[in-house]
Design a protein around this motif. Structure first.
Motif, mmCIF file in Angstrom:
data_model
loop_
_atom_site.group_PDB
_atom_site.id
_atom_site.type_symbol
_atom_site.label_atom_id
_atom_site.label_comp_id
_atom_site.label_asym_id
_atom_site.label_seq_id
_atom_site.Cartn_x
_atom_site.Cartn_y
_atom_site.Cartn_z
ATOM 1 N N GLY A 107 0.808 -1.207 0.000
ATOM 2 C CA GLY A 107 0.000 0.000 0.000
ATOM 3 C C GLY A 107 0.842 1.259 0.000
ATOM 4 O O GLY A 107 2.073 1.207 -0.040
ATOM 5 N N TRP A 108 0.173 2.405 0.096
ATOM 6 C CA TRP A 108 0.879 3.690 0.078
ATOM 7 C C TRP A 108 1.741 3.807 1.331
ATOM 8 O O TRP A 108 1.229 3.739 2.440
ATOM 9 N N HIS A 109 3.018 3.923 1.153
ATOM 10 C CA HIS A 109 3.977 3.993 2.256
ATOM 11 C C HIS A 109 3.747 2.890 3.292
ATOM 12 O O HIS A 109 3.817 3.122 4.492
ATOM 13 N N GLY A 110 3.433 1.706 2.785
ATOM 14 C CA GLY A 110 3.262 0.571 3.691
ATOM 15 C C GLY A 110 2.030 0.661 4.556
ATOM 16 O O GLY A 110 1.975 0.057 5.624
ATOM 17 N N PHE A 111 1.032 1.393 4.091
ATOM 18 C CA PHE A 111 -0.142 1.597 4.927
ATOM 19 C C PHE A 111 -0.876 0.295 5.210
ATOM 20 O O PHE A 111 -1.512 0.151 6.248
ATOM 21 N N LEU A 112 -0.792 -0.647 4.290
ATOM 22 C CA LEU A 112 -1.507 -1.915 4.482
ATOM 23 C C LEU A 112 -0.656 -2.952 5.200
ATOM 24 O O LEU A 112 -1.079 -4.081 5.391
ATOM 25 N N GLN A 113 0.539 -2.554 5.570
ATOM 26 C CA GLN A 113 1.435 -3.499 6.238
ATOM 27 C C GLN A 113 0.820 -4.094 7.501
ATOM 28 O O GLN A 113 0.891 -5.309 7.707
ATOM 29 N N PRO A 114 0.184 -3.298 8.370
ATOM 30 C CA PRO A 114 -0.428 -3.893 9.567
ATOM 31 C C PRO A 114 -1.468 -4.942 9.228
ATOM 32 O O PRO A 114 -1.599 -5.944 9.926
ATOM 33 N N LEU A 115 -2.195 -4.717 8.118
ATOM 34 C CA LEU A 115 -3.203 -5.694 7.698
ATOM 35 C C LEU A 115 -2.517 -7.003 7.337
ATOM 36 O O LEU A 115 -2.925 -8.089 7.762
ATOM 37 N N ALA A 116 -1.454 -6.889 6.540
ATOM 38 C CA ALA A 116 -0.703 -8.089 6.151
ATOM 39 C C ALA A 116 -0.150 -8.782 7.387
ATOM 40 O O ALA A 116 -0.194 -10.014 7.506
ATOM 41 N N ASP A 117 0.340 -7.975 8.327
ATOM 42 C CA ASP A 117 0.867 -8.547 9.560
ATOM 43 C C ASP A 117 -0.218 -9.269 10.328
ATOM 44 O O ASP A 117 -0.007 -10.352 10.871
ATOM 45 N N GLY A 118 -1.393 -8.621 10.374
ATOM 46 C CA GLY A 118 -2.508 -9.236 11.094
ATOM 47 C C GLY A 118 -2.869 -10.583 10.499
ATOM 48 O O GLY A 118 -3.054 -11.564 11.227
ATOM 49 N N ILE A 119 -2.911 -10.638 9.183
ATOM 50 C CA ILE A 119 -3.231 -11.914 8.523
ATOM 51 C C ILE A 119 -2.159 -12.946 8.849
ATOM 52 O O ILE A 119 -2.446 -14.087 9.201
ATOM 53 N N LYS A 120 -0.920 -12.495 8.771
ATOM 54 C CA LYS A 120 0.177 -13.418 9.092
ATOM 55 C C LYS A 120 0.053 -13.937 10.513
ATOM 56 O O LYS A 120 0.161 -15.136 10.759
ATOM 57 N N LEU A 121 -0.211 -13.041 11.432
ATOM 58 C CA LEU A 121 -0.275 -13.453 12.840
ATOM 59 C C LEU A 121 -1.424 -14.426 13.074
ATOM 60 O O LEU A 121 -1.319 -15.357 13.870
ATOM 61 N N MET A 122 -2.546 -14.195 12.361
ATOM 62 C CA MET A 122 -3.675 -15.086 12.574
ATOM 63 C C MET A 122 -3.415 -16.454 11.977
ATOM 64 O O MET A 122 -3.895 -17.465 12.485
ATOM 65 N N LEU A 123 -2.669 -16.488 10.882
ATOM 66 C CA LEU A 123 -2.424 -17.773 10.231
ATOM 67 C C LEU A 123 -1.285 -18.536 10.881
ATOM 68 O O LEU A 123 -1.054 -19.695 10.580
ATOM 69 N N LYS A 124 -0.559 -17.874 11.761
ATOM 70 C CA LYS A 124 0.600 -18.519 12.366
ATOM 71 C C LYS A 124 0.191 -19.663 13.275
ATOM 72 O O LYS A 124 -0.908 -19.661 13.841
ATOM 73 N N GLU A 125 1.108 -20.605 13.421
ATOM 74 C CA GLU A 125 0.825 -21.725 14.303
ATOM 75 C C GLU A 125 0.714 -21.207 15.735
ATOM 76 O O GLU A 125 1.529 -20.401 16.178
ATOM 77 N N ASP A 126 -0.306 -21.689 16.408
ATOM 78 C CA ASP A 126 -0.517 -21.262 17.779
ATOM 79 C C ASP A 126 0.204 -22.237 18.686
ATOM 80 O O ASP A 126 -0.216 -23.374 18.849
ATOM 81 N N MET A 127 1.307 -21.788 19.234
ATOM 82 C CA MET A 127 2.133 -22.723 20.007
ATOM 83 C C MET A 127 1.941 -22.518 21.499
ATOM 84 O O MET A 127 1.943 -21.384 21.985
ATOM 85 N N ILE A 128 1.776 -23.622 22.186
ATOM 86 C CA ILE A 128 1.755 -23.586 23.645
ATOM 87 C C ILE A 128 2.885 -24.493 24.103
ATOM 88 O O ILE A 128 2.905 -25.670 23.776
ATOM 89 N N PRO A 129 3.857 -23.953 24.789
ATOM 90 C CA PRO A 129 5.020 -24.775 25.132
ATOM 91 C C PRO A 129 4.664 -25.947 26.042
ATOM 92 O O PRO A 129 3.733 -25.857 26.852
ATOM 93 N N ILE A 130 5.411 -27.029 25.878
ATOM 94 C CA ILE A 130 5.224 -28.188 26.751
ATOM 95 C C ILE A 130 5.599 -27.779 28.169
ATOM 96 O O ILE A 130 6.583 -27.072 28.379
ATOM 97 N N GLY A 131 4.833 -28.239 29.123
ATOM 98 C CA GLY A 131 5.154 -27.935 30.508
ATOM 99 C C GLY A 131 4.599 -26.607 30.970
ATOM 100 O O GLY A 131 4.791 -26.219 32.110
ATOM 101 N N SER A 132 3.935 -25.901 30.066
ATOM 102 C CA SER A 132 3.360 -24.632 30.496
ATOM 103 C C SER A 132 2.034 -24.896 31.186
ATOM 104 O O SER A 132 1.433 -25.950 31.030
ATOM 105 N N ASP A 133 1.596 -23.891 31.928
ATOM 106 C CA ASP A 133 0.294 -23.983 32.557
ATOM 107 C C ASP A 133 -0.721 -23.534 31.508
ATOM 108 O O ASP A 133 -0.917 -22.344 31.270
ATOM 109 N N ARG A 134 -1.370 -24.495 30.861
ATOM 110 C CA ARG A 134 -2.169 -24.184 29.677
ATOM 111 C C ARG A 134 -3.276 -23.175 29.974
ATOM 112 O O ARG A 134 -3.507 -22.257 29.190
#
Lengths: 407, 401, 172
Positions: A107-134
């Motif tokens: 987008g204009w001066h990266g204006f849509l970058q947060p949107l792309a980031d948001g999509i990336k973050l939502m599609l990312k694997e949701d990791m919960i470490p072993i041994g954590s208090d779920r």
């Protein structure tokens, strides 16, 4: 703190309940009126809904409920939009401070970058470490976000558009935003990582230390203004071209109080040079180390929302609230009196003021090195707290003297 | 969690019954130190180094560096490839100061060969070594800012380093592993206009240098974070065999370039262009982190002066002597130490007169400056330990070789 | 002080264990097998007396070798029965260097640790120990430093055989 936490659902409910009560039994009306004393003012959404042609089969309670839902949706939208704008601004500000452009492609001066980031973050694997208090691990980001959402509900967007105009608005905001600490400590403990625990402990120590000067330095505008309500304090500052009425000009102790408050705000919202809880070069990422994807972005949304909220509070209690030359133009008795334009101008004023505060926070962050934990503690307890107390004393004497002299 | 917290309620043996008839209980809360692995993947260890910390809350009670994650058998390779072929491997141990490594190795072999280096080649060597010193110190300076949480100086320094690297790219085609300084001289003469660009770089750099100095070194928070932190007294510095900025940071006025001159540094010194900065303990006790950073910062300025002297005095001429294709080095052994950005880089080479070395020992300054961590990190805060690691300016490629 | 001066001083103060001095020399034109020797001069010292010798070098006011610059070992070749221990000393006060060499047998590669004299020696000795299989007596911290703890063999010895695999990973 517990009282004001309770006050949130009440304040959200009161206005609709008031409307509801009109057609119900006198006992309910009485109770609702009692609650109404807690929150004065009107809910614009509810009123607009009442104006709409509503079919008969819709029960009476549906309208206020819808109003609440719409209000919640708007607050959510504000938080997400603010986080997007905040990340974009942060990247651009840091980029330009560091002799680079920041994002330029989406987008204009990266204006849509947060949107792309948001999509990336939502599609990312949701990791919960072993041994954590779920349970705690999953709850922590939700709690953190919820507390700041609750605090934002008290923030009026314009003089006539707000969700809950609590008379104790400021108190509520302070109480709710400081509960994010609990979420952070939960996150740190639940992650099953030593670095995270360090982050959580630092956060706890830091917030406890800076809550004190934060609250005390806010006493100065409270002494001058005499109200906790954000809308009232804004009304108080109107006139004189929209600038001259600002609280900061009304007492010589307001300016040091502003500086103290801003420093405490930096520490409260974990921004550099006080970003010890997540100091990326020491604690990897502190309490965020084990978080990823959408959960991580919740923390981020909270951070930007809290920053914005604090900046707005600064604007309300020090820098004129809704008042600017633009609102002065449209206000009652101004050059072009117009209620709608006045509200729009007020909205833009407060957003711009909030983002100017945000910009200063980013400027500081990208300029200064981080303090050490003992220096942070020393500064909080040994310097900021006594100085803010002196400010309060001075402001009180000044106001008393003024009242005594001028009657 | 490793940290065990056991609260045991014990009945005291004596005076178990108090006068009023109640029993006294002593609650003994037993706490243990926590072991914390800093690294091998940690932002503050500048590579893949691991430091095993024992911490009591924020307080460090023990530190033990563990090395070897980047061990690439450089010395063994040196015994298996020909003399000239080993040169590119020297780029790889201190990859931030590859020119200096080339210089050290070349000089060690040249000492065995006993050959003369053309004067222009010596000049170019000094220019490249000093420019690379600036580049290396820029990284040390920038990443030190990162360690302390200031992100911006890092990108500023990288801007200047970028220019330096493009200068090297023009002269030898590589940006990080140059292999430009060869046995017998340098690889190639300068492209047209290169020396002029170096001169422009020097002019611009001094302006930028002042900015860095004001932004970081004189910053109050920076001073608060580094002054009186990680103090290395004079005796400790010598006992641990520290060299380079670490040694000068402890107030010891010693620089191989001036005190045991090699190449043309003797002439530079005579011309008065070699002013070695030595820490004076301005902001805290002598030998603290601030002093070391200050020494590095001042050295950049000093390097610019040396480069300028070379630019003023460089003459046309050959840049590499005649060498046979397969180099046979006379039997013997030689140790040559040169002043690397991190300290004394020593090459100990042994030849039996053949095509390959018998021994090719590298004395990496990072390796030798590191053991002092075990000592000075004790009793500091966790954040200080990061500041201390940063101030030693290790390059893990060199500690592990 | 130059090398001869240092040697004279060492003899004058009676530093223990000096076996001889080796200086570079020209090739003998008549002897075809003689390769001559290039490079640095060094002092040859009895390995058992190393600690005392280095202490003398460090403490003498005219020598004052405060810094142990380098400590390493050398395997001169398969047909050689001895390992060299190399020490490189540096004096900051007098701006001179001294190379010291001691020879120990490969069979019984034992040497006293000098970590007491120079703290800098500790890590260097750990490295030399794992690379050459030298046992430094009385070393305060005799662990591996660069190699993993379970590494077999001494990589910088000339008779070192490359392992076929390490922990199930093929190395060929």
């Amino acid at each position: 703190m517990s009282l004001s936490t309770l006050a949130l659902p009440l304040s959200l409910l009161t206005d609709p309940a008031l409307k509801l009560a009109e057609s119900e039994t006198p006992e309910v009306a009485e109770a609702a009126a009692e609650m109404g004393e807690l929150t004065s003012g009107t809910n614009l959404i509810n009123e607009l809904l009442m104006l709409a042609p509503i079919p008969d089969f819709v029960p009476g309670w549906a309208i206020p409920l819808t109003a609440i839902m719409i209000g919640v949706a708007i607050v959510m939208g504000v938080v997400s939009l603010n986080a997007m704008a905040g990340t974009w601004l942060e990247r651009k500000v840091s980029g330009h401070i560091q002799c680079r452009y920041g994002p330029m492609r989406a987008g204009w001066h990266g204006f849509l970058q947060p949107l792309a980031d948001g999509i990336k973050l939502m599609l990312k694997e949701d990791m919960i470490p072993i041994g954590s208090d779920r349970v705690l691990f999953v709850m922590a980001p939700a709690l953190v976000l919820a507390s700041v959402l609750g605090a934002l509900a008290v923030m009026p967007l314009s003089p006539d558009f707000f969700f809950a105009d609590a008379p104790m608005g400021l108190f509520l905001i302070l109480a709710l935003t400081s509960t994010t600490t609990i979420g952070v400590i939960m996150a740190g403990w639940a992650s099953n990582s030593k670095w995270s625990v360090y982050g959580a402990m630092r956060e706890a120590a830091q917030v406890v230390a800076y809550e004190v000067p934060l609250g005390i330095s806010l006493l100065v505008p409270l002494i001058v203004a005499g109200t906790f309500s954000l809308t009232e304090v804004s009304e108080m500052q109107s006139g004189m071209f929209g600038i001259g009425g600002w609280l900061i000009f009304k007492n010589p102790f307001m300016f040091p109080a502003l500086i103290l408050f801003f420093i405490a705000v930096l520490a409260e919202s974990k921004r550099a040079p006080f970003d010890l809880p997540e100091s990326e070069s020491e604690l990897v990422s502190g309490f965020l180390t084990e978080y990823s994807g959408i959960r991580w972005s919740f923390f981020f949304m909270e951070e930007y929302a809290a920053m914005f909220l604090y900046c707005v509070v600064t604007a309300f209690f020090f820098l004129g609230g809704f008042n600017s030359p633009l609102t002065w133009l449209f206000e009652d008795g101004g050059l072009l009196p117009n209620v709608i334009l006045w509200n729009v101008a007020a909205f833009f004023t407060i957003v711009v003021k909030g983002y100017i505060g945000l910009f200063v926070m980013m400027w500081v962050r990208w300029t200064l090195p981080r303090l050490r934990i003992d220096q942070v503690m020393t500064m909080g307890y040994k310097y900021l707290t006594p100085i803010s107390l002196v400010c309060v004393l001075g402001a009180g004497i000044w106001e008393w003297g003024k009242a005594a002299l001028l009657g | 969690m490793d940290q065990e917290r056991t609260a045991t309620v014990t009945e005291p043996k004596e005076s178990a019954v108090l006068p009023d008839g109640s029993k006294e209980f002593v609650v003994d809360v037993h706490t243990e130190d926590m072991e914390l692995n800093m690294g091998p993947q940690h932002p503050a260890t500048h590579g893949v180094m691991r430091i095993l910390l024992r911490v009591d809350g924020e307080l460090v009670t023990g530190a033990q560096p563990h090395l070897g994650y980047l061990h690439r058998c450089a010395e063994k390779i040196g015994e298996n490839v020909e003399w000239l072929q080993y040169l590119p491997y020297t780029d790889r141990y201190d990859y931030l100061a590859a020119m200096n490594n080339n210089l050290g190795y070349s000089m060690a072999v040249e000492k065995l060969l006993g050959i003369e280096i053309p004067r222009r080649a010596e000049m170019l060597r000094i220019i490249c070594a000093e420019l690379n010193r600036i580049g290396s110190h820029l990284i040390a300076f920038g990443t030190y800012g990162l360690d302390l949480g200031a992100f911006t100086p890092f990108l500023y320094t990288f801007r200047e380093r970028e220019w330096m690297m493009s200068l090297f790219e023009k002269i030898c085609g590589a940006r990080l592993t140059y292999s430009y300084i060869r046995i017998g001289g340098v690889f190639n003469d300068t492209p047209p206009g290169w020396l002029g660009e170096v001169s422009r770089f020097c002019d611009t750099f001094l302006v930028k240098w002042q900015e860095y100095y004001d932004l970081v070194v004189e910053n109050q928070i920076f001073i608060g974070r580094t002054a009186d932190v990680g103090v290395i007294p004079r005796e400790m510095a010598m006992d641990f065999g520290l060299t380079g900025p670490m040694l000068r940071g402890s107030g010891i006025d010693f620089d191989l370039r001036r005190d045991m001159p090699y190449s043309l540094y003797g002439e530079v010194d005579k011309a008065g262009a070699l002013n070695i900065p030595v820490a004076r303990g301005e902001k805290g006790s002598l030998g603290d982190c601030w002093d070391r950073v200050w020494v590095r910062t001042m050295e950049m300025k000093e390097s610019i002066e040396i480069v300028r002297w070379c630019l003023d005095n460089i003459e046309a001429g050959p840049v590499i002597g005649e060498l046979p294709k397969t180099l046979r080095v006379p039997a013997g052994e030689a140790y040559v130490g040169i002043e690397n950005p991190r300290g004394e880089l020593g090459h100990y080479v042994v030849s039996d007169g053949g095509k390959v070395a018998v021994r090719c020992r590298v004395r990496g300054p990072s390796f030798c400056n590191l053991p002092v961590l075990e000592e000075i990190m004790l009793g500091t805060l966790l954040a200080d330990s990061v500041a201390i690691i940063g101030s030693t300016d290790v390059v893990v490629g060199e500690t592990d070789r | 002080m130059d090398f001869t001066g240092i040697c004279d001083r060492l003899k004058a103060i009676g530093a223990p264990g000096i076996l001889g001095v080796d200086e570079p020399r020209e090739k003998n034109p008549e002897d075809k097998k003689d390769l001559g020797r290039a490079g640095d001069s060094f002092v040859l010292v009895d390995p058992e007396e190393l600690e005392g010798f280095l202490r003398f070098c460090r403490d003498d006011t005219e020598l004052q070798f405060e810094l142990l610059c380098d400590l390493t070992a050398t395997d001169p070749g398969n047909d050689d029965e001895e390992l060299w221990l190399n020490y490189n000393l540096l004096s900051i006060a007098h701006k001179h260097r001294l190379a010291v060499k001691a020879k120990i047998s490969k069979e019984n590669s034992n040497a006293p640790s000098v970590a007491d004299v120079y703290r800098a020696a500790q890590w260097h000795e750990r490295e030399a120990a794992e690379m050459f299989g030298i046992t430094y007596r009385n070393h305060p911290d005799p662990r591996h430093i660069l190699l993993p703890d379970d590494w077999i063999g001494y990589p910088l010895r000339k008779d070192y055989e490359y392992p076929k695999e390490y922990r199930g990973i093929s190395c060929e």
